[in-house]
Scaffold this active site. Structure first.
Site, PDB file in Angstrom:
ATOM      1  N   LYS A 124       0.867  -1.185   0.000  1.00 17.57           N
ATOM      2  CA  LYS A 124       0.000   0.000   0.000  1.00 17.57           C
ATOM      3  C   LYS A 124       0.896   1.224   0.000  1.00 17.57           C
ATOM      4  O   LYS A 124       2.028   1.165   0.485  1.00 17.57           O
ATOM      5  CB  LYS A 124      -0.874   0.030   1.254  1.00 17.57           C
ATOM      6  N   ASP A 164      -6.922   4.135  -4.728  1.00 19.36           N
ATOM      7  CA  ASP A 164      -7.587   3.916  -3.442  1.00 19.36           C
ATOM      8  C   ASP A 164      -8.274   5.252  -3.142  1.00 19.36           C
ATOM      9  O   ASP A 164      -8.498   6.049  -4.076  1.00 19.36           O
ATOM     10  CB  ASP A 164      -6.569   3.515  -2.357  1.00 19.36           C
TER      11      ASP A 164
HETATM   12  N1  GLU Z   1      -7.174   0.006  -3.235  1.00 26.02           N
HETATM   13  C1  GLU Z   1      -7.878  -1.181  -3.604  1.00 26.02           C
HETATM   14  C2  GLU Z   1      -7.887  -2.138  -2.439  1.00 26.02           C
HETATM   15  O1  GLU Z   1      -7.959  -1.718  -1.308  1.00 26.02           O
HETATM   16  C3  GLU Z   1      -7.402  -1.778  -4.928  1.00 26.02           C
HETATM   17  C4  GLU Z   1      -5.952  -2.166  -4.977  1.00 26.02           C
HETATM   18  C5  GLU Z   1      -5.474  -2.594  -6.350  1.00 26.02           C
HETATM   19  O2  GLU Z   1      -6.265  -2.638  -7.280  1.00 26.02           O
HETATM   20  O3  GLU Z   1      -4.271  -2.889  -6.444  1.00 26.02           O
HETATM   21  O4  GLU Z   1      -7.897  -3.335  -2.564  1.00 26.02           O
END
Ligand code: GLU
Length: 446
Positions: A124, A164
């Site tokens: 993240k 996100d």
């Molecule tokens: N931010 C999204 C999540 O919490 C998607 C992450 C992504 O597609 O890599 O899963």
């Protein structure tokens, strides 16, 4: 392994990192019994190795605003675990972003990504940059300055960021443009959530919301209920809420609430496709006000200042906004008003006391299972990119549906209670953990 001992160790090492500690505690409590039935896990110190990220990049992001003032933000990428595939997870731009928040999100991402059945590790990133009130040019300059540092940490076989909170298609565009300029790499594989003409997957924008509704349908069907005609209260009005509203309408449910930091819009007769489309305009404006919906559709939507979606009577609650957005008193109000199912769509959207209350009284499923359709479709985007082709909407939707069915089945397999009901929290945590733990074990001490 004893949850209390690991937690005491982590609290001493990382004081004040409350979101991270909360996320770890929930997973450890769920897996403790299963873990202790596997002495090989304990011998390999899997838990001690899993709860610390592989590495955290921290960098300064300096940019110039529209007034010519120099602004300084902090940027991060937490690469948590790559046992089952390259690091994968979104970028969050929000004023409250800090290492604790990104560590919690990166930790959750490991298990979520494992549940999708696709080979993706957990990561993240993000920044304390606040997009609220920023112009399009400011967003672009910030994204470019952010990528000036991030590009060295990522790559299509190494780490693949996505969106996100605060990062959608527009931001991914600016980030990708700058990445290509810096890296002189013109492949399509380093970010997901791209635009349709430059490597994006059809349905990726809708995927988190669609996947959440497919999962909710499974939960309901298992309890002998049909989603058709159900009243659904949704929080937020960003990308995830938008996709959830769209699929709810398609399935014949009635979305009676969406919300923002300013309050809730109560939509007595249910949101229409036009209102759903207008959510995109609201997000693009960067005003961060849900009242805009009621101003645009005064006959259908009633704005209630300072209220949450959880004050609106509903059958199903879908938190789609932010972590810890649903407290115990909200859970009590929902249940008292007849709500019988809460599927958490935001990451850790419900506070631990709210989850405990829901689990005692109604159906509850956790974010890492319910929202996994987003990252799963990112995985499908990566597959299309590496094959240099694009699938049709039907193809992507079919695969997303299959993946959500598999996530649901894994939860049932590992979370089944003796009385025939399912503890979806336990099921999701154990299923995700077992896959990652075995992968770590088989690859030795690294
Ligand atoms: N931010 C999204 C999540 O919490 C998607 C992450 C992504 O597609 O890599 O899963």
């Amino acid at each position: 392994m004893k949850t209390s001992e690991i937690m005491a160790m982590l609290k001493a090492k990382h004081p004040g990192e409350n979101e991270y500690l909360e996320a770890v505690q929930e997973v450890l409590e769920s897996i403790e019994d299963v873990y202790n039935q596997h002495p090989e896990f304990e011998k390999a110190r899997i838990i001690e190795r899993l709860v610390e990220p592989d590495r955290i990049y921290t960098f300064k992001v300096v940019w110039v605003d529209d007034q010519g003032q120099i602004q300084t933000n902090l940027g991060y990428r937490v690469q948590f675990n790559a046992a089952i595939g390259p690091y994968k997870g979104g970028l969050r731009f929000h004023k409250a972003v800090n290492p604790s928040m990104l560590k919690f999100l990166g930790f959750e991402q490991i298990f979520k990504n494992a549940l999708t059945t696709l080979p993706m590790g957990g990561a993240k990133g993000g920044s304390d940059f606040d997009p609220v009130g920023k112009s399009d040019n400011e967003i672009m300059r910030f994204c470019q300055a952010f990528m000036l540092e991030l590009w060295r940490c990522i790559g299509p076989d190494e780490d693949i960021p996505a969106g996100d909170v605060g990062v959608g298609g527009r931001e991914i565009g600016y980030l990708n443009g700058m990445y290509q300029k810096l890296a002189r790499q013109y492949h399509t594989g380093v970010l997901t959530g791209k635009g349709m003409t430059w490597g994006g997957s059809i349905l990726r924008p809708e995927a988190t919301g669609y996947g959440a509704l497919y999962f909710t349908e499974h939960v309901l069907n298992r309890a002998g209920k049909d989603i058709k005609g159900m009243k659904i209260a949704i929080s937020g009005f960003g990308n995830v809420a938008w996709g959830a509203v769209k699929k709810s309408i398609q399935l014949g449910a009635k979305v009676v609430a969406i919300s923002g930091p300013d309050g809730v819009c109560y939509v007595k007769d249910g949101m229409t496709p036009e209102m759903n489309d207008y959510m995109l305009v609201m997000r693009a404006s960067n005003r961060n006000m849900v009242k805009d919906l009621a101003d645009k559709f005064p006959a259908q939507a009633e704005f209630r200042a300072g209220k949450k979606s959880w004050s609106i009577p509903c059958d199903i609650a879908l938190p789609c906004a932010f972590q810890n957005e649903l407290a115990e008193e909200d859970a009590k109000e929902l249940v008292a008003n007849g709500c019988f199912c809460c599927c958490e769509v935001s990451n850790m959207g419900c506070q631990p006391e709210a989850i405990a209350y829901f689990q005692k009284h109604i159906l509850f499923a956790p974010g890492k299972a319910v929202n996994s359709g987003g990252v799963a479709t990112s995985g499908l985007e990566m597959t299309q990119n590496s094959q240099h082709l694009s699938w049709t909407a039907d193809e992507v939707d079919k695969r997303l549906h299959q993946i959500m069915t598999s996530v649901f089945e894994q939860c049932v397999q590992y979370g089944g209670r003796p009385d025939g009901t399912v503890d979806y929290v336990k099921g999701a945590n154990i299923a995700g953990f077992m896959k990652v733990a075995r992968a770590m074990l088989e690859q030795g001490v690294i």
